[in-house]
Scaffold this motif. Structure first.
Motif, PDB file in Angstrom:
ATOM      1  N   VAL A   1       0.841  -1.196   0.000  1.00 29.61           N
ATOM      2  CA  VAL A   1       0.000   0.000   0.000  1.00 29.61           C
ATOM      3  C   VAL A   1       0.880   1.250   0.000  1.00 29.61           C
ATOM      4  CG1 VAL A   1      -1.506   1.312   1.547  1.00 29.61           C
ATOM      5  CG2 VAL A   1      -1.921  -1.112   1.165  1.00 29.61           C
ATOM      6  N   PRO A   2       0.589   2.240  -0.867  1.00 35.84           N
ATOM      7  CA  PRO A   2       1.321   3.512  -0.771  1.00 35.84           C
ATOM      8  C   PRO A   2       0.950   4.236   0.513  1.00 35.84           C
ATOM      9  CG  PRO A   2      -0.387   3.624  -2.474  1.00 35.84           C
ATOM     10  CD  PRO A   2      -0.421   2.229  -1.920  1.00 35.84           C
ATOM     11  N   ARG A   3       1.951   4.836   1.149  1.00 38.06           N
ATOM     12  CA  ARG A   3       1.729   5.472   2.459  1.00 38.06           C
ATOM     13  C   ARG A   3       2.060   6.956   2.399  1.00 38.06           C
ATOM     14  NH1 ARG A   3       2.662  -0.028   3.232  1.00 38.06           N
ATOM     15  NH2 ARG A   3       2.455  -0.877   5.339  1.00 38.06           N
ATOM     16  N   ALA A   4       1.423   7.700   3.289  1.00 35.33           N
ATOM     17  CA  ALA A   4       1.774   9.115   3.456  1.00 35.33           C
ATOM     18  C   ALA A   4       3.257   9.215   3.821  1.00 35.33           C
ATOM     19  CB  ALA A   4       0.914   9.735   4.543  1.00 35.33           C
ATOM     20  N   GLU A   5       3.884  10.326   3.407  1.00 38.71           N
ATOM     21  CA  GLU A   5       5.315  10.518   3.710  1.00 38.71           C
ATOM     22  C   GLU A   5       5.527  10.623   5.215  1.00 38.71           C
ATOM     23  OE1 GLU A   5       7.725  13.607   1.663  1.00 38.71           O
ATOM     24  OE2 GLU A   5       6.049  13.501   0.248  1.00 38.71           O
ATOM     25  N   ILE A   6       6.392   9.761   5.743  1.00 44.36           N
ATOM     26  CA  ILE A   6       6.492   9.634   7.199  1.00 44.36           C
ATOM     27  C   ILE A   6       7.059  10.911   7.861  1.00 44.36           C
ATOM     28  CG2 ILE A   6       8.761   8.507   7.331  1.00 44.36           C
ATOM     29  CD1 ILE A   6       5.575   7.571   9.335  1.00 44.36           C
ATOM     30  N   GLU A   7       7.959  11.638   7.152  1.00 44.89           N
ATOM     31  CA  GLU A   7       8.509  12.872   7.753  1.00 44.89           C
ATOM     32  C   GLU A   7       7.388  13.879   7.988  1.00 44.89           C
ATOM     33  OE1 GLU A   7       9.667  11.565   4.902  1.00 44.89           O
ATOM     34  OE2 GLU A   7      11.450  10.561   5.734  1.00 44.89           O
ATOM     35  N   LYS A   8       6.450  13.939   7.037  1.00 47.53           N
ATOM     36  CA  LYS A   8       5.336  14.882   7.179  1.00 47.53           C
ATOM     37  C   LYS A   8       4.349  14.409   8.245  1.00 47.53           C
ATOM     38  CE  LYS A   8       5.910  16.799   2.644  1.00 47.53           C
ATOM     39  NZ  LYS A   8       5.594  16.702   1.221  1.00 47.53           N
TER      40      LYS A   8
ATOM     41  N   ALA B   1      -1.561   4.339   8.279  1.00 50.27           N
ATOM     42  CA  ALA B   1      -2.562   3.326   8.663  1.00 50.27           C
ATOM     43  C   ALA B   1      -2.379   2.014   7.910  1.00 50.27           C
ATOM     44  CB  ALA B   1      -3.959   3.870   8.403  1.00 50.27           C
ATOM     45  N   VAL B   2      -2.337   0.927   8.686  1.00 47.34           N
ATOM     46  CA  VAL B   2      -2.615  -0.413   8.160  1.00 47.34           C
ATOM     47  C   VAL B   2      -3.974  -0.766   8.728  1.00 47.34           C
ATOM     48  CG1 VAL B   2      -1.997  -2.862   8.309  1.00 47.34           C
ATOM     49  CG2 VAL B   2      -0.229  -1.150   7.892  1.00 47.34           C
ATOM     50  N   THR B   3      -4.943  -1.001   7.865  1.00 47.34           N
ATOM     51  CA  THR B   3      -6.320  -1.173   8.346  1.00 47.34           C
ATOM     52  C   THR B   3      -6.699  -2.648   8.443  1.00 47.34           C
ATOM     53  OG1 THR B   3      -7.235  -1.060   6.108  1.00 47.34           O
ATOM     54  CG2 THR B   3      -7.036   1.026   7.324  1.00 47.34           C
ATOM     55  N   VAL B   4      -7.585  -2.926   9.413  1.00 48.80           N
ATOM     56  CA  VAL B   4      -8.076  -4.299   9.615  1.00 48.80           C
ATOM     57  C   VAL B   4      -9.582  -4.264   9.801  1.00 48.80           C
ATOM     58  CG1 VAL B   4      -7.924  -6.385  11.029  1.00 48.80           C
ATOM     59  CG2 VAL B   4      -5.937  -4.888  10.828  1.00 48.80           C
ATOM     60  N   LEU B   5     -10.282  -5.115   9.048  1.00 45.59           N
ATOM     61  CA  LEU B   5     -11.719  -5.324   9.247  1.00 45.59           C
ATOM     62  C   LEU B   5     -11.893  -6.758   9.720  1.00 45.59           C
ATOM     63  CD1 LEU B   5     -14.586  -4.230   8.984  1.00 45.59           C
ATOM     64  CD2 LEU B   5     -14.570  -4.959   6.593  1.00 45.59           C
TER      65      LEU B   5
ATOM     66  N   GLU C   1       1.832  -9.029   9.412  1.00 49.04           N
ATOM     67  CA  GLU C   1       2.803  -9.261   8.330  1.00 49.04           C
ATOM     68  C   GLU C   1       2.881  -8.075   7.364  1.00 49.04           C
ATOM     69  OE1 GLU C   1       3.912 -12.869   5.237  1.00 49.04           O
ATOM     70  OE2 GLU C   1       1.798 -12.463   5.644  1.00 49.04           O
ATOM     71  N   GLN C   2       1.788  -7.313   7.249  1.00 48.71           N
ATOM     72  CA  GLN C   2       1.752  -6.180   6.309  1.00 48.71           C
ATOM     73  C   GLN C   2       2.346  -4.904   6.905  1.00 48.71           C
ATOM     74  OE1 GLN C   2       1.055  -6.815   3.244  1.00 48.71           O
ATOM     75  NE2 GLN C   2       0.581  -8.924   3.883  1.00 48.71           N
ATOM     76  N   CYS C   3       2.657  -4.933   8.209  1.00 49.77           N
ATOM     77  CA  CYS C   3       3.104  -3.710   8.894  1.00 49.77           C
ATOM     78  C   CYS C   3       4.580  -3.424   8.635  1.00 49.77           C
ATOM     79  CB  CYS C   3       2.876  -3.833  10.397  1.00 49.77           C
ATOM     80  SG  CYS C   3       1.139  -3.684  10.846  1.00 49.77           S
ATOM     81  N   ARG C   4       4.869  -2.129   8.464  1.00 49.71           N
ATOM     82  CA  ARG C   4       6.251  -1.653   8.275  1.00 49.71           C
ATOM     83  C   ARG C   4       6.551  -0.596   9.328  1.00 49.71           C
ATOM     84  NH1 ARG C   4       5.915   0.443   2.180  1.00 49.71           N
ATOM     85  NH2 ARG C   4       5.008  -1.388   1.173  1.00 49.71           N
ATOM     86  N   PRO C   5       7.833  -0.268   9.501  1.00 42.36           N
ATOM     87  CA  PRO C   5       8.176   0.799  10.449  1.00 42.36           C
ATOM     88  C   PRO C   5       7.416   2.079  10.116  1.00 42.36           C
ATOM     89  CG  PRO C   5      10.150  -0.344   9.751  1.00 42.36           C
ATOM     90  CD  PRO C   5       9.035  -0.881   8.890  1.00 42.36           C
TER      91      PRO C   5
ATOM     92  N   LEU D   1       4.220  -6.392  16.947  1.00 40.95           N
ATOM     93  CA  LEU D   1       4.170  -5.119  16.209  1.00 40.95           C
ATOM     94  C   LEU D   1       5.369  -4.244  16.529  1.00 40.95           C
ATOM     95  CD1 LEU D   1       0.383  -4.178  16.429  1.00 40.95           C
ATOM     96  CD2 LEU D   1       1.636  -5.066  14.452  1.00 40.95           C
ATOM     97  N   GLN D   2       5.762  -4.258  17.812  1.00 34.71           N
ATOM     98  CA  GLN D   2       6.882  -3.398  18.232  1.00 34.71           C
ATOM     99  C   GLN D   2       8.166  -3.762  17.472  1.00 34.71           C
ATOM    100  OE1 GLN D   2       7.592  -3.364  22.523  1.00 34.71           O
ATOM    101  NE2 GLN D   2       7.035  -1.195  22.559  1.00 34.71           N
ATOM    102  N   VAL D   3       8.421  -5.045  17.274  1.00 34.51           N
ATOM    103  CA  VAL D   3       9.646  -5.428  16.555  1.00 34.51           C
ATOM    104  C   VAL D   3       9.577  -5.035  15.085  1.00 34.51           C
ATOM    105  CG1 VAL D   3      10.271  -7.334  18.097  1.00 34.51           C
ATOM    106  CG2 VAL D   3       8.953  -7.815  16.038  1.00 34.51           C
ATOM    107  N   ARG D   4       8.382  -4.784  14.586  1.00 26.45           N
ATOM    108  CA  ARG D   4       8.234  -4.351  13.191  1.00 26.45           C
ATOM    109  C   ARG D   4       8.228  -2.835  13.057  1.00 26.45           C
ATOM    110  NH1 ARG D   4       6.979  -8.948  10.320  1.00 26.45           N
ATOM    111  NH2 ARG D   4       6.426  -7.852   8.416  1.00 26.45           N
ATOM    112  N   GLY D   5       8.418  -2.130  14.199  1.00 24.21           N
ATOM    113  CA  GLY D   5       8.492  -0.668  14.144  1.00 24.21           C
ATOM    114  C   GLY D   5       7.137   0.018  14.094  1.00 24.21           C
TER     115      GLY D   5
END
Ligand SMILES: O=C([O-])CC(=O)C(=O)O
Ligand SMILES: [Mg+2]
Length: 231
Positions: free
Chosen positions: A9-16, A55-59, A73-77, A102-106
């Motif tokens: 998934v494309p994500r918002a720029e993290i610095e912003k 956001a990584v979303t879950v339904l 598994e889909q989560c990134r720092p 989750l913490q180890v995945r940032g």
């Protein structure tokens, strides 16, 4: 509903997003025209955290955390996990084991419309959570759902990759395409409030600074003495 796990998934720029987090939930919400607030029901489990992330979303089905396992598994720092259920549930579908993964995945935190448990351990770990409930109620891993699809939580649409900001005031979502505008508008609001704060420190009244005496008069609000009022 399609039972899918959307990847890459494309994500918002993290610095912003980090910049927005510094402004805080109330400022960003106001700066975007009082939009995006997930409501007062989503409370921090522990006070004192201020985070921003993508956001990584879950339904999930109520009482079922299978799709949270799929989402890890889909989560990134820099991500924040955002969970809702297909119908209302306060079951404790998330706890310290998920937080460890989750913490180890940032991942920076969890926002959930359901319940969480192991809150003492979550506090010790420093893993921030905003939820509708704390509940020891256990859940199963049995029913399909979706990861990284647009969801509604706290009455707001959250799309994967949107910016999520959370602090003691609650949670706000900023759509990915609005992040630049949010940074600009929040900075302008902070500067305006700095001036207002200085004026209030000097004893100026909001009534004068905002021209509210005329507003009161226009609305027909009258000043009467205590004696006239019969006190
Ligand atoms: O395992 C679960 O069902 C939820 C939980 O308590 C944890 O993540 O520690
Ligand atoms: Mg547990």
């Amino acid at each position: 509903m399609r039972n899918v796990i959307v990847t890459d998934v494309p994500r918002a720029e993290i610095e912003k997003v980090d910049k927005l987090a510094e402004y805080g939930v109330a400022t960003v919400h106001e700066a975007l025209g009082r939009t995006g607030f997930l409501g007062p029901q989503l409370r921090p489990v522990h006070l004192g955290s201020r985070i921003g992330g993508t956001a990584v979303t879950v339904l999930s089905w109520p009482g079922d955390n299978l799709m949270i396992h799929a989402a890890v598994e889909q989560c990134r720092p820099g991500d924040v996990l955002v969970v809702t259920t297909t119908s209302p549930s306060t079951d404790g579908m998330f706890g310290e084991l998920f937080a460890t993964a989750l913490q180890v995945r940032g991942v920076r935190g969890l926002v959930t419309e359901a319940g969480v448990r192991d809150v003492a351990e979550l506090h010790e770990m420093g893993f921030p959570v905003w939820s509708r409930a704390v509940s020891a109620q256990g859940t199963v891993k049995a029913t399909a759902g979706a990861v990284n699809v647009p969801i509604t939580i706290g009455g707001q649409l959250v799309k994967p990759g949107d910016a999520i900001l959370a602090d003691d005031d609650g949670v706000v979502v900023v759509p990915r395409q609005d992040v630049d505008r949010a940074v600009e508008a929040s900075q302008a609001r902070v500067e305006k409030e700095e001036k207002t704060r200085a004026a209030f420190r000097d004893g100026e009244l909001g009534l004068d600074r905002y021209g509210l005496r005329a507003k009161l008069a226009e609305l027909g609000v009258q000043y009467v003495t205590a004696e006239e009022y019969g006190l």
